[in-house]
Design a protein around this motif. Structure first.
Motif, PDB file in Angstrom:
ATOM      1  N   VAL A 176      -7.940   7.042  81.369  1.00 42.91           N
ATOM      2  CA  VAL A 176      -7.987   5.812  82.121  1.00 42.91           C
ATOM      3  C   VAL A 176      -9.244   6.810  83.571  1.00 42.91           C
ATOM      4  O   VAL A 176      -8.426   7.429  83.197  1.00 42.91           O
ATOM      5  CB  VAL A 176      -7.390   5.030  82.792  1.00 42.91           C
ATOM      6  N   THR A 177     -10.415   6.529  83.836  1.00 35.90           N
ATOM      7  CA  THR A 177     -10.881   7.380  85.001  1.00 35.90           C
ATOM      8  C   THR A 177     -11.193   6.083  86.176  1.00 35.90           C
ATOM      9  O   THR A 177     -11.630   5.265  85.783  1.00 35.90           O
ATOM     10  CB  THR A 177     -11.914   7.434  84.707  1.00 35.90           C
ATOM     11  N   LEU A 178     -10.604   7.119  87.095  1.00 35.40           N
ATOM     12  CA  LEU A 178     -11.119   6.310  88.586  1.00 35.40           C
ATOM     13  C   LEU A 178     -12.310   7.339  89.094  1.00 35.40           C
ATOM     14  O   LEU A 178     -12.440   8.158  89.123  1.00 35.40           O
ATOM     15  CB  LEU A 178      -9.468   6.633  89.544  1.00 35.40           C
ATOM     16  N   PHE A 179     -13.052   6.153  90.528  1.00 38.20           N
ATOM     17  CA  PHE A 179     -14.349   7.366  90.888  1.00 38.20           C
ATOM     18  C   PHE A 179     -14.170   6.804  92.384  1.00 38.20           C
ATOM     19  O   PHE A 179     -13.740   5.984  92.523  1.00 38.20           O
ATOM     20  CB  PHE A 179     -15.413   6.322  90.302  1.00 38.20           C
ATOM     21  N   ASP A 180     -14.483   8.197  92.755  1.00 38.79           N
ATOM     22  CA  ASP A 180     -14.726   7.799  94.211  1.00 38.79           C
ATOM     23  C   ASP A 180     -15.509   8.498  95.336  1.00 38.79           C
ATOM     24  O   ASP A 180     -16.069   9.603  93.938  1.00 38.79           O
ATOM     25  CB  ASP A 180     -12.875   7.770  95.144  1.00 38.79           C
ATOM     26  N   ASP A 181     -15.638   8.292  95.843  1.00 34.72           N
ATOM     27  CA  ASP A 181     -16.910   9.346  96.482  1.00 34.72           C
ATOM     28  C   ASP A 181     -16.196  10.451  98.277  1.00 34.72           C
ATOM     29  O   ASP A 181     -15.362   9.563  98.799  1.00 34.72           O
ATOM     30  CB  ASP A 181     -18.386   9.619  96.810  1.00 34.72           C
ATOM     31  N   VAL A 182     -16.436  11.622  98.210  1.00 38.37           N
ATOM     32  CA  VAL A 182     -15.690  11.832 100.280  1.00 38.37           C
ATOM     33  C   VAL A 182     -16.685  12.444 100.863  1.00 38.37           C
ATOM     34  O   VAL A 182     -17.989  13.018 100.426  1.00 38.37           O
ATOM     35  CB  VAL A 182     -14.710  13.164  99.419  1.00 38.37           C
ATOM     36  N   ASP A 183     -17.525  12.186 102.093  1.00 36.68           N
ATOM     37  CA  ASP A 183     -18.062  12.175 103.165  1.00 36.68           C
ATOM     38  C   ASP A 183     -17.632  13.688 103.103  1.00 36.68           C
ATOM     39  O   ASP A 183     -16.546  13.844 103.816  1.00 36.68           O
ATOM     40  CB  ASP A 183     -18.250  11.418 104.266  1.00 36.68           C
ATOM     41  N   ILE A 184     -18.258  14.632 103.315  1.00 37.56           N
ATOM     42  CA  ILE A 184     -18.037  15.801 103.602  1.00 37.56           C
ATOM     43  C   ILE A 184     -19.304  16.696 104.793  1.00 37.56           C
ATOM     44  O   ILE A 184     -19.525  17.835 104.839  1.00 37.56           O
ATOM     45  CB  ILE A 184     -17.667  17.300 102.347  1.00 37.56           C
ATOM     46  N   GLU A 185     -19.945  16.145 105.596  1.00 35.19           N
ATOM     47  CA  GLU A 185     -20.915  16.084 106.218  1.00 35.19           C
ATOM     48  C   GLU A 185     -20.481  16.975 107.241  1.00 35.19           C
ATOM     49  O   GLU A 185     -20.749  18.319 107.604  1.00 35.19           O
ATOM     50  CB  GLU A 185     -21.940  15.013 106.913  1.00 35.19           C
ATOM     51  N   HIS A 186     -18.932  17.112 107.729  1.00 34.51           N
ATOM     52  CA  HIS A 186     -18.259  17.294 108.476  1.00 34.51           C
ATOM     53  C   HIS A 186     -17.988  19.323 108.216  1.00 34.51           C
ATOM     54  O   HIS A 186     -17.572  19.334 109.458  1.00 34.51           O
ATOM     55  CB  HIS A 186     -17.495  17.063 109.070  1.00 34.51           C
ATOM     56  N   TRP A 187     -17.939  19.330 107.132  1.00 32.95           N
ATOM     57  CA  TRP A 187     -18.259  20.591 106.774  1.00 32.95           C
ATOM     58  C   TRP A 187     -18.801  21.602 107.767  1.00 32.95           C
ATOM     59  O   TRP A 187     -19.139  21.589 107.749  1.00 32.95           O
ATOM     60  CB  TRP A 187     -18.093  20.693 105.454  1.00 32.95           C
ATOM     61  N   PRO A 188     -18.242  22.319 107.902  1.00 34.25           N
ATOM     62  CA  PRO A 188     -19.084  23.558 108.218  1.00 34.25           C
ATOM     63  C   PRO A 188     -19.977  24.892 107.400  1.00 34.25           C
ATOM     64  O   PRO A 188     -19.397  24.413 105.845  1.00 34.25           O
ATOM     65  CB  PRO A 188     -17.685  24.861 109.322  1.00 34.25           C
ATOM     66  N   LYS A 189     -21.344  25.086 108.211  1.00 35.86           N
ATOM     67  CA  LYS A 189     -22.307  25.839 106.928  1.00 35.86           C
ATOM     68  C   LYS A 189     -21.319  26.873 106.203  1.00 35.86           C
ATOM     69  O   LYS A 189     -21.266  26.930 106.626  1.00 35.86           O
ATOM     70  CB  LYS A 189     -23.218  25.612 107.278  1.00 35.86           C
ATOM     71  N   GLY A 190     -21.820  26.315 104.911  1.00 35.06           N
ATOM     72  CA  GLY A 190     -20.815  27.620 103.520  1.00 35.06           C
ATOM     73  C   GLY A 190     -19.641  27.335 103.750  1.00 35.06           C
ATOM     74  O   GLY A 190     -19.017  28.609 103.105  1.00 35.06           O
ATOM     75  N   THR A 191     -18.987  26.479 103.518  1.00 35.13           N
ATOM     76  CA  THR A 191     -17.842  26.398 103.682  1.00 35.13           C
ATOM     77  C   THR A 191     -17.894  26.147 101.672  1.00 35.13           C
ATOM     78  O   THR A 191     -18.822  25.946 100.793  1.00 35.13           O
ATOM     79  CB  THR A 191     -17.911  24.406 103.609  1.00 35.13           C
ATOM     80  N   ASP A 192     -16.881  27.120 101.153  1.00 38.54           N
ATOM     81  CA  ASP A 192     -16.685  27.344  99.450  1.00 38.54           C
ATOM     82  C   ASP A 192     -16.101  25.717  99.390  1.00 38.54           C
ATOM     83  O   ASP A 192     -15.157  24.896  99.235  1.00 38.54           O
ATOM     84  CB  ASP A 192     -16.011  27.712  99.718  1.00 38.54           C
ATOM     85  N   ILE A 193     -17.467  24.655  98.283  1.00 40.19           N
ATOM     86  CA  ILE A 193     -16.949  24.146  98.596  1.00 40.19           C
ATOM     87  C   ILE A 193     -15.337  23.734  97.395  1.00 40.19           C
ATOM     88  O   ILE A 193     -14.407  23.064  96.859  1.00 40.19           O
ATOM     89  CB  ILE A 193     -18.145  23.162  97.581  1.00 40.19           C
ATOM     90  N   THR A 194     -16.167  24.508  96.150  1.00 42.13           N
ATOM     91  CA  THR A 194     -15.276  24.822  95.005  1.00 42.13           C
ATOM     92  C   THR A 194     -13.687  25.142  95.597  1.00 42.13           C
ATOM     93  O   THR A 194     -12.541  24.355  94.602  1.00 42.13           O
ATOM     94  CB  THR A 194     -15.504  25.767  93.740  1.00 42.13           C
ATOM     95  N   VAL A 195     -13.547  26.057  96.635  1.00 46.96           N
ATOM     96  CA  VAL A 195     -11.917  26.168  96.788  1.00 46.96           C
ATOM     97  C   VAL A 195     -11.913  25.392  98.028  1.00 46.96           C
ATOM     98  O   VAL A 195     -10.419  25.088  97.095  1.00 46.96           O
ATOM     99  CB  VAL A 195     -12.219  27.968  97.688  1.00 46.96           C
ATOM    100  N   ARG A 196     -12.191  24.582  98.334  1.00 48.40           N
ATOM    101  CA  ARG A 196     -11.625  23.341  99.125  1.00 48.40           C
ATOM    102  C   ARG A 196     -11.060  22.600  98.156  1.00 48.40           C
ATOM    103  O   ARG A 196     -10.412  21.742  97.942  1.00 48.40           O
ATOM    104  CB  ARG A 196     -12.984  23.295  99.663  1.00 48.40           C
TER     105      ARG A 196
END
Length: 358
Positions: A176-196
């Motif tokens: 079973v698959t769930l779908f959603d999304d997250v607003d990351i506009e507030h993240w500082p520039k250069g944030t490592d997405i994979t690490v987060r």
């Protein structure tokens, strides 16, 4: 004569494809000298000689598949020691007529006794219907369609393993698959997405550990883990590799990034040892670096959960009554509903989204 059988190259790997012989028939070799490179479902492995001796015969050529425990080469040797840490030396009599049985794709005329008449009749009928049948499996659901490929390319190594793993998942898992999304506009520039993302997964595993688990359907039992051994799906020209970041919950951002860089380089160079791809308890697939917003990632047993991350996109949102553009990261979470409840899965995803929103 002594026969050296293909050793178990890790985690019960059933077979390996010969990549390159480093010796020839008639060569003298020393103990621990590299004699052949083989490709398994996980990596390219150099196999050393178990003894000092003269090579009498090589079994197989580059591209051939040899089963674990099958003869790899034959030695002329005065040594009597039949043990080795990487394989097995056998001194029993050997019938050359059976050698081809150790290779995948053995031609039908292999010198073995023909199948019983009834099986032969079924095979003939299947041929007329345009399907193939395994005579050894008559009585079960063994008829499969055969397609007339003009230029067949046999799957090898990682791709062959992937095909089998996906088939196993399709047969065993109730996804079973769930779908959603997250607003990351507030993240500082250069944030490592994979690490987060990895950090958010470890936080969610602590809050809802049911998804950081293995399930064994043969005994209808699960094991829930406190340590997060995160499998990181890495794409390559040779197929999909999933190296494992051990104890990810104990790593800081720098350590996680170093592991990611190491794994990507090792996959590219095909130098990743099998030990680095074992023991994953949950998986992250960042397919969005290429394309696609949402997906239905495949859970690979014995794991019960995989998180997929789609392509980062800009979406129009309302912020304090103002129309603005925000960066949105889509998340897909597939879980095995045989062992994980919908409540556990939604709580896990909610926890991830909360961690990414801060």
């Amino acid at each position: 004569m002594k026969f050296f059988n293909l050793p178990d190259l890790g985690e019960g790997i059933p077979e390996a494809d010969i990549v390159e012989w480093h010796i020839q028939e008639g060569d003298s070799v020393t103990e621990d000298q590299i004699i052949v490179s083989v490709e398994t479902a996980k990596a390219i492995v150099d196999v050393p000689s178990p003894i000092t001796g003269v090579v009498a015969k090589l079994y197989g050529k580059p591209g051939d598949t040899i089963m674990t425990g099958a003869p790899l080469l034959e030695f002329v040797s005065d040594q009597e020691d039949s043990g080795t840490v990487v394989g097995e030396l056998a001194t029993a009599s050997h019938d050359d007529s059976s050698d081809d049985a150790f290779f995948i794709g053995t031609p039908p005329d292999s010198g073995k006794a023909p199948a019983a008449t009834a099986r032969g009749d079924i095979s003939d009928l299947a041929a007329k219907l345009g399907v193939t049948i395994d005579p050894k499996s008559v009585g079960r659901d063994s008829i499969r369609h055969s397609y007339p490929l003009e230029n067949p390319e046999p799957l090898k190594g990682v791709r062959k393993h992937m095909a089998r793993t996906m088939a196993q998942s399709h047969a065993e898992v109730v996804p079973v698959t769930l779908f959603d999304d997250v607003d990351i506009e507030h993240w500082p520039k250069g944030t490592d997405i994979t690490v987060r993302l990895i950090q958010a997964i470890t936080i969610a595993c602590k809050e809802e550990p049911a998804l950081n688990a293995w399930f064994d359907e043969t005994v209808m039992s699960r094991e829930v883990f406190t340590s997060v051994n995160l499998g990181l799906a890495v794409d390559s020209e040779d197929g999909l590799f999933v190296p494992v970041i051990k104890d990810a919950e104990k790593r800081d951002a720098e350590s996680l990034r170093n592991s990611i860089n190491y794994f990507r380089k090792a996959v590219e160079e095909r130098s990743l040892p099998p030990s680095e791809m074992q023991g994953a308890t949950i998986t992250l697939s960042n397919f969005g670096v290429f394309a696609g917003q949402f997906a239905t990632p495949i859970v690979v047993p014995p794991m019960v959960c995989i998180i997929g991350v789609g392509r980062l996109r800009t979406r129009v949102v309302s912020e304090d009554g103002q129309i603005k553009n925000h960066r949105i990261l889509p998340i897909s979470l597939t879980f095995d509903h045989r062992v994980v409840t919908g409540g556990e899965a939604t709580r896990f995803l909610h926890c991830m989204l909360e961690a990414l929103s801060h």
